[in-house]
Design a protein around this motif. Sequence first.
Motif, PDB file in Angstrom:
ATOM      1  N   ASP A 105      20.865 -32.518  40.577  1.00  0.00           N
ATOM      2  CA  ASP A 105      22.208 -33.004  40.897  1.00  0.00           C
ATOM      3  C   ASP A 105      22.912 -33.677  39.727  1.00  0.00           C
ATOM      4  O   ASP A 105      24.118 -33.594  39.595  1.00  0.00           O
ATOM      5  CB  ASP A 105      22.123 -34.014  42.059  1.00  0.00           C
ATOM      6  N   ARG A 106      22.123 -34.384  38.891  1.00  0.00           N
ATOM      7  CA  ARG A 106      22.766 -35.166  37.840  1.00  0.00           C
ATOM      8  C   ARG A 106      21.746 -35.390  36.739  1.00  0.00           C
ATOM      9  O   ARG A 106      20.535 -35.316  36.978  1.00  0.00           O
ATOM     10  CB  ARG A 106      23.292 -36.419  38.541  1.00  0.00           C
ATOM     11  N   ALA A 107      22.256 -35.659  35.533  1.00  0.00           N
ATOM     12  CA  ALA A 107      21.351 -35.740  34.380  1.00  0.00           C
ATOM     13  C   ALA A 107      21.615 -36.977  33.544  1.00  0.00           C
ATOM     14  O   ALA A 107      22.742 -37.479  33.497  1.00  0.00           O
ATOM     15  CB  ALA A 107      21.506 -34.486  33.516  1.00  0.00           C
ATOM     16  N   ILE A 108      20.548 -37.465  32.907  1.00  0.00           N
ATOM     17  CA  ILE A 108      20.660 -38.565  31.954  1.00  0.00           C
ATOM     18  C   ILE A 108      20.010 -38.114  30.658  1.00  0.00           C
ATOM     19  O   ILE A 108      18.860 -37.667  30.651  1.00  0.00           O
ATOM     20  CB  ILE A 108      19.948 -39.840  32.474  1.00  0.00           C
ATOM     21  N   LEU A 109      20.763 -38.212  29.568  1.00  0.00           N
ATOM     22  CA  LEU A 109      20.220 -37.874  28.248  1.00  0.00           C
ATOM     23  C   LEU A 109      20.093 -39.163  27.450  1.00  0.00           C
ATOM     24  O   LEU A 109      21.060 -39.892  27.285  1.00  0.00           O
ATOM     25  CB  LEU A 109      21.162 -36.897  27.533  1.00  0.00           C
TER      26      LEU A 109
ATOM     27  N   ALA B 189      12.312 -48.053  32.508  1.00  0.00           N
ATOM     28  CA  ALA B 189      13.622 -48.720  32.566  1.00  0.00           C
ATOM     29  C   ALA B 189      14.591 -47.931  33.441  1.00  0.00           C
ATOM     30  O   ALA B 189      15.352 -48.501  34.239  1.00  0.00           O
ATOM     31  CB  ALA B 189      14.183 -48.878  31.151  1.00  0.00           C
ATOM     32  N   ILE B 190      14.532 -46.594  33.313  1.00  0.00           N
ATOM     33  CA  ILE B 190      15.413 -45.752  34.123  1.00  0.00           C
ATOM     34  C   ILE B 190      15.005 -45.831  35.601  1.00  0.00           C
ATOM     35  O   ILE B 190      15.853 -45.887  36.493  1.00  0.00           O
ATOM     36  CB  ILE B 190      15.387 -44.289  33.607  1.00  0.00           C
ATOM     37  N   ALA B 191      13.696 -45.867  35.845  1.00  0.00           N
ATOM     38  CA  ALA B 191      13.204 -45.972  37.228  1.00  0.00           C
ATOM     39  C   ALA B 191      13.637 -47.304  37.848  1.00  0.00           C
ATOM     40  O   ALA B 191      13.986 -47.363  39.031  1.00  0.00           O
ATOM     41  CB  ALA B 191      11.679 -45.831  37.259  1.00  0.00           C
ATOM     42  N   ASP B 192      13.632 -48.377  37.044  1.00  0.00           N
ATOM     43  CA  ASP B 192      14.089 -49.684  37.546  1.00  0.00           C
ATOM     44  C   ASP B 192      15.551 -49.598  37.994  1.00  0.00           C
ATOM     45  O   ASP B 192      15.947 -50.199  38.990  1.00  0.00           O
ATOM     46  CB  ASP B 192      13.959 -50.754  36.453  1.00  0.00           C
ATOM     47  N   GLU B 193      16.337 -48.832  37.224  1.00  0.00           N
ATOM     48  CA  GLU B 193      17.763 -48.718  37.510  1.00  0.00           C
ATOM     49  C   GLU B 193      18.022 -47.778  38.687  1.00  0.00           C
ATOM     50  O   GLU B 193      18.807 -48.064  39.581  1.00  0.00           O
ATOM     51  CB  GLU B 193      18.444 -48.160  36.261  1.00  0.00           C
TER      52      GLU B 193
ATOM     53  N   ASP C 162      20.259 -48.870  24.642  1.00  0.00           N
ATOM     54  CA  ASP C 162      20.950 -49.227  25.893  1.00  0.00           C
ATOM     55  C   ASP C 162      19.973 -49.799  26.915  1.00  0.00           C
ATOM     56  O   ASP C 162      20.353 -50.584  27.781  1.00  0.00           O
ATOM     57  CB  ASP C 162      21.629 -47.997  26.516  1.00  0.00           C
ATOM     58  N   TYR C 163      18.729 -49.342  26.841  1.00  0.00           N
ATOM     59  CA  TYR C 163      17.721 -49.807  27.800  1.00  0.00           C
ATOM     60  C   TYR C 163      16.891 -50.961  27.238  1.00  0.00           C
ATOM     61  O   TYR C 163      15.984 -51.461  27.895  1.00  0.00           O
ATOM     62  CB  TYR C 163      16.801 -48.655  28.212  1.00  0.00           C
ATOM     63  N   GLY C 164      17.206 -51.362  26.001  1.00  0.00           N
ATOM     64  CA  GLY C 164      16.478 -52.470  25.386  1.00  0.00           C
ATOM     65  C   GLY C 164      15.002 -52.173  25.187  1.00  0.00           C
ATOM     66  O   GLY C 164      14.159 -53.063  25.241  1.00  0.00           O
ATOM     67  N   VAL C 165      14.693 -50.891  24.968  1.00  0.00           N
ATOM     68  CA  VAL C 165      13.285 -50.508  24.825  1.00  0.00           C
ATOM     69  C   VAL C 165      12.979 -50.204  23.355  1.00  0.00           C
ATOM     70  O   VAL C 165      13.720 -49.478  22.698  1.00  0.00           O
ATOM     71  CB  VAL C 165      12.969 -49.266  25.696  1.00  0.00           C
ATOM     72  N   ASP C 166      11.891 -50.771  22.868  1.00  0.00           N
ATOM     73  CA  ASP C 166      11.449 -50.496  21.504  1.00  0.00           C
ATOM     74  C   ASP C 166      10.623 -49.213  21.511  1.00  0.00           C
ATOM     75  O   ASP C 166       9.555 -49.170  22.110  1.00  0.00           O
ATOM     76  CB  ASP C 166      10.609 -51.673  20.985  1.00  0.00           C
TER      77      ASP C 166
END
Lengths: 249, 309
Positions: free
Chosen positions: A81-85, A103-107, A206-210
């Motif tokens: 349905d939708r995508a994140i790159l 981080a994406i799963a948290d969101e 953007d996700y503050g991930v190192d």
Amino acid sequence: MKVLVPVKRVLDYNVKPRVKADGTGVDLANVKMSMNPFDEIAVEEAIRLKEKGVVTEIVVVSIGEPKAQDTLRTALAMGADRAILVTSDTKVEPLGVAKLLKAIADEEQPSLVILGKQAIDDDNNQTGQMLAALTGWGQGTFASKVEVADGAVTVTREVDGGAETETLTLPAIVTTDLRLNEPRYASLPNIMKAKAKPLATKTAADYGVDVAPRLTTLKVEEPSKRSAGVKVASVDELVDKLKVLGVLG
Amino acid sequence: MKTLVLVEHDGHAIKDATLPTVTAAAKLGDVTLLVVGENVSGVAEAAAKIAGATKVLVADDAALAHMLAENVAPLVASAMADYDAFLVPGTTNGKNIAPRVAALLDVAMISDILSVEGADTFTRPIYAGNAIATVQTKDAKLVLSVRGTAFEKAAAEGGSATTEPVSGAADAGVSRYAGSEIATSARPELTSAKIIVSGGRALQSGENFTQLIEPLADKLGAGVGASRAAVDAGYVPNDYQVGQTGKIVAPEVYIAIGISGAIQHLAGMKDSKVIIAINKDEDAPIFQVADVGLVGDLFTILPELTSKL
């Protein structure tokens, strides 16, 4: 419920990889790239769960260079349905990918994350298990069958010697094996429609991930070549060869 | 360096895959074995005899039965406070658990190592074995899975390690074992067989596998393998599959029958000492890696070959 499906853009499985002469890696210039075959199976499984009415939304994610957008469009054309790159200048290792996916799963709060069991370029077989560790969720790796019911997912896993079944409380992580399903082809109308589906572009920052790499590749080499063999003309000659090789008695 | 090695077992006996892992660990330093499961005192006793290990940690708890990764990984991660490296055999069980441990320790994992080049440097295959990468880690602790065919097996007898119980096992409460179907076979296990007879799509049916491949394998005391095509067509169970996504084997002799030799299949068997190919297509890629090739119809060749052995 929502499903998250991470997909990776890799050298097409039919292409014979060529090691660069300077030993820095495999030559990926001007070669066919495709969606990792195990990820196609993951997308297909998510779509089948949606067709059964179990899943309401499928979000696909890819992490890497901007061209990974093509891979996401393929997943959208199949039925996501939708995508994140998430773009990154450096190569992101499985641990970094797992942290971004966390981080994406948290969101997004998916009930299920379906990944391929391994990418056919790095052959690591790590990301799904690492994401499961970071989220604390159950993991159903090497899945050949997936059934969702009553807040749980039952996964039949391909293990050495046969198959094993586990039941995981949702939310959970599943990684796909080859025999889970036969992925569909995207039809031309669906490829056209996929162009209009939403695709959000982000960066690791953007996700503050190192995502700094922990590993350094010192060199990449060709494996040692086998010396040319001989062809024999008859079964008798083959049996003689087997005797010389000490296979018999 | 102090290393911790996960012992691969079926609840009763230690599996061969453990032994090359011990050899790899010994190249890094002192070896401690870790036995996890329920009612595994017999396994722990056998582990103590493996040459090269000085200590055996035994985590015996109902929560560890069937080695669910969700329950095993936290236990290993906390045990790693006293160790510098965690090594697992490159089995489905090892591959299931080790990455979960690595993420809990916040370190990168290096999969399927082929050699130990230094305390932090290893080689591993990438792109279905078409390239070999040498990688160095910056992490303080190592998590490694070991390609069993790349290391000699440690001796299963001759050691005299001390055993020590490990407590602290807990049920994470997110997963439950619900059963298994393990195929039984009297033939040698694929990953440790000295000779493997492997069939492909050209066999055309499961019956032909039984009538043509198996008698030849039995004559040679060989294990039976298959290509993905043969598995997908239902001729043999999934567990027979040799290749990038199946089992990686390196027997003394690999006999490929009716197998074209796709990249993904070669990834699983091209380190075999001697490769023999029987195929009716003389241009099949398998002949480029075969030491001995015979071009012809397998349906006439196999009965003749079996009767002449």
